[in-house]
Design a protein around this motif. Structure first.
Motif, PDB file in Angstrom:
ATOM      1  N   VAL A 111      19.499  17.622 -41.982  1.00  0.00           N
ATOM      2  CA  VAL A 111      18.495  16.577 -42.204  1.00  0.00           C
ATOM      3  C   VAL A 111      18.659  15.458 -41.186  1.00  0.00           C
ATOM      4  CG1 VAL A 111      17.675  14.826 -43.828  1.00  0.00           C
ATOM      5  CG2 VAL A 111      18.288  17.118 -44.655  1.00  0.00           C
ATOM      6  N   GLU A 112      19.885  15.019 -41.016  1.00  0.00           N
ATOM      7  CA  GLU A 112      20.160  13.927 -40.076  1.00  0.00           C
ATOM      8  C   GLU A 112      19.767  14.315 -38.654  1.00  0.00           C
ATOM      9  OE1 GLU A 112      23.874  11.059 -38.633  1.00  0.00           O
ATOM     10  OE2 GLU A 112      24.221  12.681 -40.065  1.00  0.00           O
ATOM     11  N   GLY A 113      20.117  15.545 -38.267  1.00  0.00           N
ATOM     12  CA  GLY A 113      19.791  16.001 -36.916  1.00  0.00           C
ATOM     13  C   GLY A 113      18.299  16.094 -36.680  1.00  0.00           C
ATOM     14  N   PHE A 114      17.578  16.624 -37.666  1.00  0.00           N
ATOM     15  CA  PHE A 114      16.133  16.737 -37.543  1.00  0.00           C
ATOM     16  C   PHE A 114      15.474  15.365 -37.438  1.00  0.00           C
ATOM     17  CE2 PHE A 114      11.971  16.885 -39.760  1.00  0.00           C
ATOM     18  CZ  PHE A 114      11.280  17.696 -38.880  1.00  0.00           C
ATOM     19  N   LEU A 115      15.887  14.438 -38.310  1.00  0.00           N
ATOM     20  CA  LEU A 115      15.309  13.095 -38.278  1.00  0.00           C
ATOM     21  C   LEU A 115      15.614  12.390 -36.957  1.00  0.00           C
ATOM     22  CD1 LEU A 115      16.126  11.950 -41.936  1.00  0.00           C
ATOM     23  CD2 LEU A 115      13.870  12.531 -40.999  1.00  0.00           C
TER      24      LEU A 115
END
Length: 337
Positions: A330-334
């Motif tokens: 999630v963090e990487g995508f955001l």
């Protein structure tokens, strides 16, 4: 690439593979009459707090929906469902192939309500309409919404007042039960409808759903119906072993869904903080976002997801988290978008 296509994209929990491996040298009776399946049924009944219900293990959600709709129905009967209901647009006509008609109800959301049912049931008084006999809802809905206890109880009360059965599609019932908006538990489910199922496919099983029948009228000849509809596994003990393993450990059934919900919540909050508009209020592990063509093209370079609809102004992207979605995903995508 980040993966947000669905919540059934990996084989299973490693604990389930271990449980199956431990039983490799066993010889079991078929068709769900084995000790593992019976023990699993009793463990589930214990979690539900209801030892009067019948439980049947079937391969997947389509077979569970066919059986859930077909049981207790005559050929002239019909099932009431929302226009966005899963059985309408995602089962390739399998319900109609049983000879039963789905009568659709328009809803401003993905939910049915007592008021909508009252308004629409009145349309079936003519001699040559179908005879509605069952109401279908899914929890969560196709739009990721979670029914409240009061909403379901009002629907069920309407059903009982009008001689209808209530069937709850529970492919994502675990996702509903762990949501912030949910105000009931597993122990409440068998008192809120006539028949429902616990999803396994979308919560870390190799395959399989557990159909739970509360209403005595629907229990009759259900095994014959399973066989007729091609949903009976000769090696039913494979399902039994998985359900037995999950329900023999406290909290295991909902464990992965809690993780998926936490990741989806982080994703929804993060998208809104970045200025994206959610198409529907965040409720569960499905996040729907309004995106432009340019945004879709950019996102598709770094992530897998589905486009669930579009109009002249935007496309509707659906991002789904699972028990294996990591915080770093999630963090990487955001960060990348």
């Amino acid at each position: 690439m980040y993966f947000f296509v669905n919540d059934y994209n990996s084989i299973c929990y490693p604990e389930l593979l271990d449980a199956l491996k431990d039983c490799l040298d066993e010889k079991n009776i078929g068709y769900g009459f084995d000790d593992h399946s019976e023990n699993a049924r009793n463990l589930i009944r214990g979690e539900l707090g209801d030892f009067s219900c019948d439980i049947h293990f079937v391969p997947g959600g389509t077979s569970a929906n066919i059986l859930g709709v077909a049981c207790g129905m005559r050929q002239q009967d019909s099932v009431l469902a929302c226009t966005s209901g899963h059985i309408q647009g995602h089962e390739a006509g399998s319900i109609e192939a049983t000879g039963l008609k789905i009568e659709l109800i328009q809803s401003p959301t993905g939910k049915l309500t007592r008021a909508l049912l009252e308004k629409n049931l009145a349309k079936f008084q003519d001699e040559f309409t179908t005879s509605p006999k069952k109401v279908y809802i899914s929890n969560t809905t196709e739009l990721g919404e979670v029914y409240t206890k009061r909403e379901i109880e009002e629907i069920y009360s309407f059903c009982k007042d009008n001689g209808l059965y209530l069937f709850i599609d529970g492919a994502r019932i675990a996702s509903a039960l762990v949501a912030d908006k949910c105000d009931y538990t597993l122990k409440d489910l068998s008192s809120m409808c006539d028949i429902f199922y616990l999803g396994g496919t979308k919560v870390g099983f190799i395959f399989g759903e557990a159909i739970v029948i509360k209403n005595e009228d629907l229990k009759k000849d259900f095994l014959k119906l399973i066989k007729q509809k091609g949903a009976m596994l000769a090696k039913g003990f494979v399902s039994g072993i998985m359900w037995e393993r999950v329900f023999s450990e406290e909290g295991f059934y909902l464990r992965g869904s809690k993780l998926a919900f936490a990741r989806a919540k982080e994703l929804a909050i993060g998208l809104e903080n970045l200025g994206y508009d959610l198409a529907y209020p965040f409720s569960s592990n499905q996040v729907f976002v309004k995106v432009s063509d340019d945004t879709v093209a950019k996102w598709q370079k770094i992530a897998h997801f589905e486009i669930m609809g579009e109009d002249d102004q935007y496309k509707l992207a659906r991002l789904v988290t699972s028990f294996r979605t990591k915080a770093s995903d999630v963090e990487g995508f955001l960060n990348e978008i």
